[in-house]
Design a protein around this motif. Structure first.
Motif, mmCIF file in Angstrom:
data_model
loop_
_atom_site.group_PDB
_atom_site.id
_atom_site.type_symbol
_atom_site.label_atom_id
_atom_site.label_comp_id
_atom_site.label_asym_id
_atom_site.label_seq_id
_atom_site.Cartn_x
_atom_site.Cartn_y
_atom_site.Cartn_z
ATOM 1 N N VAL A 134 0.838 -1.187 0.000
ATOM 2 C CA VAL A 134 0.000 0.000 0.000
ATOM 3 C C VAL A 134 0.877 1.241 0.000
ATOM 4 O O VAL A 134 0.512 2.269 0.536
ATOM 5 N N LYS A 135 2.040 1.124 -0.574
ATOM 6 C CA LYS A 135 2.985 2.227 -0.483
ATOM 7 C C LYS A 135 2.399 3.537 -1.033
ATOM 8 O O LYS A 135 2.575 4.602 -0.467
ATOM 9 N N SER A 136 1.685 3.402 -2.129
ATOM 10 C CA SER A 136 1.059 4.592 -2.698
ATOM 11 C C SER A 136 0.130 5.228 -1.667
ATOM 12 O O SER A 136 -0.054 6.434 -1.628
ATOM 13 N N HIS A 137 -0.404 4.352 -0.831
ATOM 14 C CA HIS A 137 -1.361 4.813 0.153
ATOM 15 C C HIS A 137 -0.720 5.686 1.223
ATOM 16 O O HIS A 137 -1.294 6.643 1.697
ATOM 17 N N PHE A 138 0.490 5.322 1.575
ATOM 18 C CA PHE A 138 1.205 6.137 2.553
ATOM 19 C C PHE A 138 1.364 7.552 2.003
ATOM 20 O O PHE A 138 1.231 8.535 2.719
ATOM 21 N N SER A 139 1.598 7.629 0.734
ATOM 22 C CA SER A 139 1.708 8.952 0.124
ATOM 23 C C SER A 139 0.393 9.706 0.250
ATOM 24 O O SER A 139 0.371 10.902 0.513
ATOM 25 N N GLU A 140 -0.701 8.977 0.071
ATOM 26 C CA GLU A 140 -2.002 9.631 0.219
ATOM 27 C C GLU A 140 -2.124 10.226 1.616
ATOM 28 O O GLU A 140 -2.454 11.396 1.793
ATOM 29 N N LEU A 141 -1.820 9.409 2.591
ATOM 30 C CA LEU A 141 -1.868 9.837 3.978
ATOM 31 C C LEU A 141 -0.957 11.038 4.181
ATOM 32 O O LEU A 141 -1.327 12.051 4.768
ATOM 33 N N ASN A 142 0.242 10.884 3.672
ATOM 34 C CA ASN A 142 1.246 11.916 3.781
ATOM 35 C C ASN A 142 0.744 13.248 3.190
ATOM 36 O O ASN A 142 1.005 14.320 3.724
ATOM 37 N N GLU A 156 10.909 10.052 5.901
ATOM 38 C CA GLU A 156 11.194 8.889 6.740
ATOM 39 C C GLU A 156 10.812 9.160 8.190
ATOM 40 O O GLU A 156 10.218 8.319 8.855
ATOM 41 N N GLU A 157 11.130 10.354 8.656
ATOM 42 C CA GLU A 157 10.780 10.681 10.039
ATOM 43 C C GLU A 157 9.262 10.696 10.230
ATOM 44 O O GLU A 157 8.751 10.298 11.264
ATOM 45 N N MET A 158 8.584 11.154 9.209
ATOM 46 C CA MET A 158 7.124 11.148 9.255
ATOM 47 C C MET A 158 6.603 9.727 9.439
ATOM 48 O O MET A 158 5.687 9.480 10.224
ATOM 49 N N PHE A 159 7.206 8.804 8.719
ATOM 50 C CA PHE A 159 6.832 7.391 8.825
ATOM 51 C C PHE A 159 7.009 6.876 10.256
ATOM 52 O O PHE A 159 6.129 6.214 10.803
ATOM 53 N N HIS A 160 8.136 7.239 10.872
ATOM 54 C CA HIS A 160 8.388 6.765 12.234
ATOM 55 C C HIS A 160 7.449 7.412 13.243
ATOM 56 O O HIS A 160 7.032 6.779 14.215
ATOM 57 N N ILE A 161 7.130 8.662 13.006
ATOM 58 C CA ILE A 161 6.179 9.325 13.901
ATOM 59 C C ILE A 161 4.830 8.606 13.856
ATOM 60 O O ILE A 161 4.228 8.306 14.893
ATOM 61 N N LEU A 162 4.388 8.299 12.670
ATOM 62 C CA LEU A 162 3.120 7.576 12.534
ATOM 63 C C LEU A 162 3.190 6.222 13.231
ATOM 64 O O LEU A 162 2.263 5.810 13.929
ATOM 65 N N LYS A 163 4.290 5.538 13.017
ATOM 66 C CA LYS A 163 4.484 4.213 13.618
ATOM 67 C C LYS A 163 4.357 4.309 15.143
ATOM 68 O O LYS A 163 3.691 3.492 15.787
ATOM 69 N N ILE A 164 4.994 5.326 15.711
ATOM 70 C CA ILE A 164 4.962 5.479 17.163
ATOM 71 C C ILE A 164 3.557 5.856 17.642
ATOM 72 O O ILE A 164 3.055 5.315 18.623
ATOM 73 N N MET A 165 2.924 6.753 16.920
ATOM 74 C CA MET A 165 1.558 7.150 17.305
ATOM 75 C C MET A 165 0.633 5.930 17.308
ATOM 76 O O MET A 165 -0.200 5.762 18.199
#
Lengths: 205, 205
Positions: A134-142, A156-165
């Motif tokens: 769903v990689k394209s999907h992460f972009s949507e979210l982003n 990348e940091e955005m990805f980790h922030i989401l992961k932690i949340m």
DNA sequence: TAAAAAAATGACAACTTGTCATATAGAAAA
DNA sequence: TTTTCTATATGACAAGTTGTCATTTTTTTA
């Protein structure tokens, strides 16, 4: 994934099985669930079950994948309402899940899932937020999220922030389902933790 | 908790059972483990097993409680070495656990536990850091940690910070065990997340 | 040494699960 | 419309599991 045979079934017969499965997964968590109970309840012969699904995990994840997809859609709509505010959105999502927990048919089902939230279940839940296929999907979210006020220097940091949340939210949900904590107390705790995440743990001197 | 009968056994016989159990829990995760295999391997009759333990969960948590107690002791000593620096201590603890994962006998055992880290297992792991029955212990931890540079206004916030650090660490460990990620990559990811937690997600404008 | 208490034992009932040979129904070909 | 081929349905079965309990054996106590 169900076998093609299952998808060829009439919607009614599909639902019969789905409902029986959901009933069993409400009674006990996945690892204690019994296929015998499911087929007895659905009134189908044993052999048929194996014509439709590999095993009980197969039907469980068929159900759960659907559930988590719904949660994700909900999250997307919440983000839009909050104009991309990540923190407000997580608080709202948390509350929505808590409220759905109080709906009659869901309680035990949800509780059994969260109290047995292992790697595979968590991954299924999370992948609808942003993973591989769903990689394209992460972009949507982003794209939806407002990163102006976020303390990040890369995607990348955005990805980790989401992961932690997400993991903090899941941990809070598990705690609520385990202790039957009232909603308002759960909200207070979760908000407190979100605030800590926002402001950071370290005080530069 | 083992029954008194087990504690009355000779150390050798206790170890015989313990080793057989650990072998089985290395083969498959708890919910797939078979008591039949354990007793066959230990060479004791079926009835005896039930004289010593309630069920397979009972012996599993007897082992795991011991394991997590060791991790906690390790953590305490690491904090002292780091003069109470919370963040450095978590990074060191993370590394220590990764290294122990590479020790021969541990690999599958640890992997099976972390990939099936449900509520009860996580709670057992976490309670040795600060819970109910160990409340006095949280104070010990609290005393060891240097809170000067922490962005907190109460002991309650300290508790939540620890809770978040632990869950983020566990999530990273699970990821490593699931993907067989090399240590240095795992360290990089974990450090990055710790840094995000330190500085906070929100950039005040 | 006899009686009482504790521990050891293994056969057993009551469940599981996944498979497979067979019966049946449906669709395509003749 | 038969015949043939394919897909689906079925339930008996082997092979495994779990927890129990009446009996036997061992250890303590009196």
């Amino acid at each position: 994934m169900p076998k093609p045979t299952f998808l060829n079934l009439s919607k009614e017969k599909q639902e019969l099985l789905i409902n029986a499965a959901k009933k069993e997964f409400s009674r006990v968590p996945l690892h204690e669930a019994s296929i015998s109970n499911i087929i007895k309840d659905a009134g189908i012969p044993r052999g048929s079950f194996y014509q439709y699904f590999e095993d009980k995990e197969d039907i469980f994840f068929f159900l759960f994948d659907e559930d988590s997809r719904r949660v994700n859609e909900l999250f997307i709509s919440i983000i839009k309402i909050n104009n991309g505010d990540l923190f407000a959105s997580f608080v709202d999502l948390f509350k929505s899940i808590l409220i759905s927990f109080d709906e009659p048919g869901n309680r035990q089902y949800i509780k059994n899932i969260f109290l047995n939230m292992n790697y595979k279940i968590e991954k299924t839940f999370t992948k609808n937020f942003f993973e591989e296929n769903v990689k394209s999907h992460f972009s949507e979210l982003n794209g939806l999220l407002n990163s102006e006020n976020l303390n990040i220097t890369s995607e990348e940091e955005m990805f980790h922030i989401l992961k932690i949340m997400i993991v903090v939210m899941i941990q809070n949900l598990v705690h609520v389902f385990a202790t039957e904590l009232p909603i308002h107390e759960a909200m207070a705790t979760f908000s407190l933790e979100i605030d800590l995440l926002k402001k950071g743990f370290y005080k530069g001197t």
